[in-house]
Enzyme design. Structure first.
Site, PDB file in Angstrom:
ATOM      1  N   GLY A 291      58.207 -76.220  58.310  1.00 18.27           N
ATOM      2  CA  GLY A 291      56.796 -76.522  58.128  1.00 18.27           C
ATOM      3  C   GLY A 291      55.903 -75.362  57.763  1.00 18.27           C
ATOM      4  O   GLY A 291      54.754 -75.592  57.357  1.00 18.27           O
TER       5      GLY A 291
ATOM      6  N   GLU B  23      63.941 -74.759  60.801  1.00 15.01           N
ATOM      7  CA  GLU B  23      64.345 -75.530  59.622  1.00 15.01           C
ATOM      8  C   GLU B  23      63.373 -75.322  58.462  1.00 15.01           C
ATOM      9  O   GLU B  23      62.819 -76.281  57.932  1.00 15.01           O
ATOM     10  CB  GLU B  23      64.386 -77.030  59.975  1.00 15.01           C
ATOM     11  N   PRO B  24      63.137 -74.084  58.042  1.00 16.17           N
ATOM     12  CA  PRO B  24      62.166 -73.877  56.967  1.00 16.17           C
ATOM     13  C   PRO B  24      62.702 -74.369  55.623  1.00 16.17           C
ATOM     14  O   PRO B  24      63.872 -74.168  55.300  1.00 16.17           O
ATOM     15  CB  PRO B  24      61.986 -72.355  56.951  1.00 16.17           C
TER      16      PRO B  24
ATOM     17  N   ARG C  50      60.029 -75.223  52.488  1.00 14.45           N
ATOM     18  CA  ARG C  50      59.037 -74.706  51.538  1.00 14.45           C
ATOM     19  C   ARG C  50      58.888 -73.187  51.586  1.00 14.45           C
ATOM     20  O   ARG C  50      58.807 -72.522  50.560  1.00 14.45           O
ATOM     21  CB  ARG C  50      57.688 -75.363  51.847  1.00 14.45           C
TER      22      ARG C  50
ATOM     23  N   ARG D 106      54.238 -83.415  42.710  1.00 10.65           N
ATOM     24  CA  ARG D 106      53.282 -83.053  43.763  1.00 10.65           C
ATOM     25  C   ARG D 106      51.810 -83.222  43.373  1.00 10.65           C
ATOM     26  O   ARG D 106      51.034 -83.727  44.177  1.00 10.65           O
ATOM     27  CB  ARG D 106      53.547 -81.631  44.261  1.00 10.65           C
TER      28      ARG D 106
ATOM     29  N   TYR E  71      50.300 -85.781  45.901  1.00  8.66           N
ATOM     30  CA  TYR E  71      49.480 -85.228  46.993  1.00  8.66           C
ATOM     31  C   TYR E  71      48.198 -84.593  46.494  1.00  8.66           C
ATOM     32  O   TYR E  71      47.521 -83.902  47.259  1.00  8.66           O
ATOM     33  CB  TYR E  71      50.245 -84.128  47.742  1.00  8.66           C
TER      34      TYR E  71
ATOM     35  N   CYS F  80      52.982 -92.376  30.545  1.00 13.65           N
ATOM     36  CA  CYS F  80      51.937 -93.399  30.415  1.00 13.65           C
ATOM     37  C   CYS F  80      51.347 -93.766  31.776  1.00 13.65           C
ATOM     38  O   CYS F  80      51.529 -94.885  32.270  1.00 13.65           O
ATOM     39  CB  CYS F  80      52.518 -94.623  29.729  1.00 13.65           C
ATOM     40  N   GLU F  81      50.700 -92.811  32.409  1.00 10.56           N
ATOM     41  CA  GLU F  81      50.035 -93.015  33.698  1.00 10.56           C
ATOM     42  C   GLU F  81      48.863 -92.030  33.727  1.00 10.56           C
ATOM     43  O   GLU F  81      49.045 -90.861  33.379  1.00 10.56           O
ATOM     44  CB  GLU F  81      50.933 -92.607  34.881  1.00 10.56           C
TER      45      GLU F  81
ATOM     46  N   TYR G 248      60.149 -78.953  46.650  1.00 11.69           N
ATOM     47  CA  TYR G 248      59.698 -80.324  46.395  1.00 11.69           C
ATOM     48  C   TYR G 248      59.292 -80.504  44.935  1.00 11.69           C
ATOM     49  O   TYR G 248      58.372 -81.231  44.611  1.00 11.69           O
ATOM     50  CB  TYR G 248      58.571 -80.713  47.367  1.00 11.69           C
TER      51      TYR G 248
HETATM   52  C1  LIG Z   1      61.012 -81.668  55.601  1.00 16.83           C
HETATM   53  C2  LIG Z   1      61.578 -81.166  56.853  1.00 16.83           C
HETATM   54  C3  LIG Z   1      61.723 -79.801  57.071  1.00 16.83           C
HETATM   55  C4  LIG Z   1      61.251 -78.759  56.095  1.00 16.83           C
HETATM   56  O1  LIG Z   1      59.872 -78.739  55.998  1.00 16.83           O
HETATM   57  P1  LIG Z   1      59.133 -77.560  55.188  1.00 16.83           P
HETATM   58  O2  LIG Z   1      57.703 -77.918  55.289  1.00 16.83           O
HETATM   59  O3  LIG Z   1      59.635 -77.616  53.786  1.00 16.83           O
HETATM   60  O4  LIG Z   1      59.466 -76.275  55.847  1.00 16.83           O
HETATM   61  C5  LIG Z   1      62.333 -79.388  58.239  1.00 16.83           C
HETATM   62  N1  LIG Z   1      62.750 -80.285  59.167  1.00 16.83           N
HETATM   63  C6  LIG Z   1      62.612 -81.614  58.999  1.00 16.83           C
HETATM   64  C7  LIG Z   1      63.096 -82.529  60.024  1.00 16.83           C
HETATM   65  C8  LIG Z   1      62.018 -82.097  57.839  1.00 16.83           C
HETATM   66  O5  LIG Z   1      61.861 -83.408  57.676  1.00 16.83           O
END
Ligand SMILES: *Cc1c(COP(=O)(O)O)cnc(C)c1O
Length: 423
Positions: free
Chosen positions: A248, A282-283, A285, A321, A325, A351-352, A379
């Protein structure tokens, strides 16, 4: 160039005599050799981003599991595998990719609310590190599948700490009323149930509160809640081996100021100081986002009464994206500026009306010029589609002065190779 090199989010991007280079290659040369639209990644930027995590965790038992969904190209996965990364997967398909790229199954954590029995079987046979289980019902499925195979499934419960990550609602995942994880208050009872199931082995706890986090307070708050839960479980006879704080961490697209990894992690390390559990992250992005860009060529300049359009050969099917978003990506000219700047919306041929990549940008360009859409490493390609029967882009990994084709451009024939006319 509209922006000095120091302001670009991609660390390995530079302007040389006004032309844009990635590492030791001019982007114009990459476009000439491989065509456009093309995703271009910097190996040095990937390595630097991973090193920032490793360095910030030095001296702590920790595992950085790259979130594969951010960019699942085998070339990218192999770079991280060689650096010793673990992987966070959300499907059996991603597991197959990790293994094909040389990743180790025993460093794989499996997240996601809808794991199928087939995916559970595949992951158990591969010997993954842990299932991040997201519901009480999933526990029962996993216990049954593990029982059929005669193995015990390693389990973490993904809990929902109910903190507001203050990010885009589509990418906030840790609030009540969200489909992810189990409610914090329900966690102890679900752990007790897990402990009673014969084919499960409780190993940890996990959370993931959202994406593009720019403020470190919410994750620190989540960490404290997790620590309280871990202590509660230990008192209940369930000692955990690892604590997974998810991904995240945000990146800079425009003028955002995400904390550097070490600052982001400092309060978390504080919360868990002196504890023996391994910390997992779990990085996604933050490891790949600013290591990649999308290279595209201007097909047409179309002046209008209220707006000017630069119509490029990349589109929302390549980079979703902005349409999805309303995300902002920096757009820069690849060649030295020789024309007078005008304000353009950078749009694709689809075509959007939602098919835009950037709006109201000052660009000094002519038809045929190249543009680089920055911060597109995460992403980007993984969300690409074939809408409008558009073959997906090629992907190039730059390593010094070498360009490796890590994905060939799709052909139109490949797009309908599995289709049949009814006869
Ligand atoms: C998407 C996701 C991530 C990675 O998120 P980032 O914002 O890209 O770091 C990590 N863990 C889980 C469970 C996710 O769904």
């Amino acid at each position: 160039m509209n922006t000095p090199a120091s302001r670009w989010p991609a660390p390995t991007l530079s302007a040389r005599d006004g032309a844009l280079w990635l590492e030791e290659l001019p982007l114009a040369e990459i476009a000439a050799r491989f065509g456009t639209p093309t995703y271009v990644y910097s190996r040095a930027a990937l390595a630097a981003a991973f090193a920032a995590w490793q360095d910030a965790l030095a001296g702590r038992r920790a595992l950085v599991c790259y979130a594969v969904k951010a960019n699942s190209n085998l070339g990218i996965l192999s770079v991280f595998a060689r650096l010793g990364a673990g992987f966070d997967i959300v499907s059996g398909g991603e597991l197959a990719r990790v293994l094909a790229a040389g990743g180790r199954a025993d460093k794989v954590v499996f997240s996601g609310v809808g794991k199928t029995r087939a995916e559970m079987r595949q992951a158990l046979l591969a010997g993954i590190r842990c299932f991040n289980v997201e519901s009480a019902a999933e526990l029962e499925h996993l216990d049954a599948v593990a029982g059929e195979l005669g193995v015990r499934a390693p389990v973490s419960l993904r809990v929902n700490p109910d903190v507001d990550p203050k990010t885009h609602p589509y990418i906030s995942t840790g609030l009540k009323g969200n489909k992810f994880g189990v409610a914090f208050a329900d966690a102890p009872a679900i752990y007790r149930r897990a402990a009673a199931l014969p084919n499960l082995h409780i190993t940890g706890v996990a959370c993931h509160i959202g994406s593009q986090l720019l403020d470190r307070a919410p994750i620190a708050e989540a960490a404290q809640k997790l620590r309280d839960l871990v202590e509660h479980l230990a008192a209940d006879g369930m000692a955990l081996e690892h604590i997974d704080l998810g991904g995240g961490l945000g990146i800079r697209y425009r003028d955002e100021t995400p904390p550097p990894v070490a600052e982001y992690l400092a309060p978390l390390l504080e919360v868990f100081a002196g504890r023996a559990e391994e910390l997992c992250f779990e990085p996604g992005r933050s490891l790949v986002g600013n290591a990649g860009l999308l290279l595209t060529r201007i097909e047409y300049l179309k002046p209008g009464e209220t707006k000017n359009f630069a119509i490029v050969d990349a589109a929302m099917n390549d980079l979703a994206r902005p349409a999805l978003y309303d995300a902002w990506h920096e757009v820069v000219e690849v060649a030295a500026r020789t024309h007078a700047p005008s304000t353009y919306d950078v749009v694709g041929p689809i075509c959007e009306s939602g098919d835009f990549l950037a709006r109201e940008r000052s660009l000094a360009v002519a038809e045929g010029d190249l543009l680089a859409i920055l911060s597109a490493g995460a992403y980007g390609m993984t969300m690409a589609s074939n809408y409008n029967t558009r073959p997906r882009a090629a992907e190039i990994l730059v390593d010094g002065a070498s360009a490796h084709v890590v994905r060939e451009r799709e052909t139109v024939e490949e797009l309908f190779a599995r289709e049949r006319t009814p006869g």
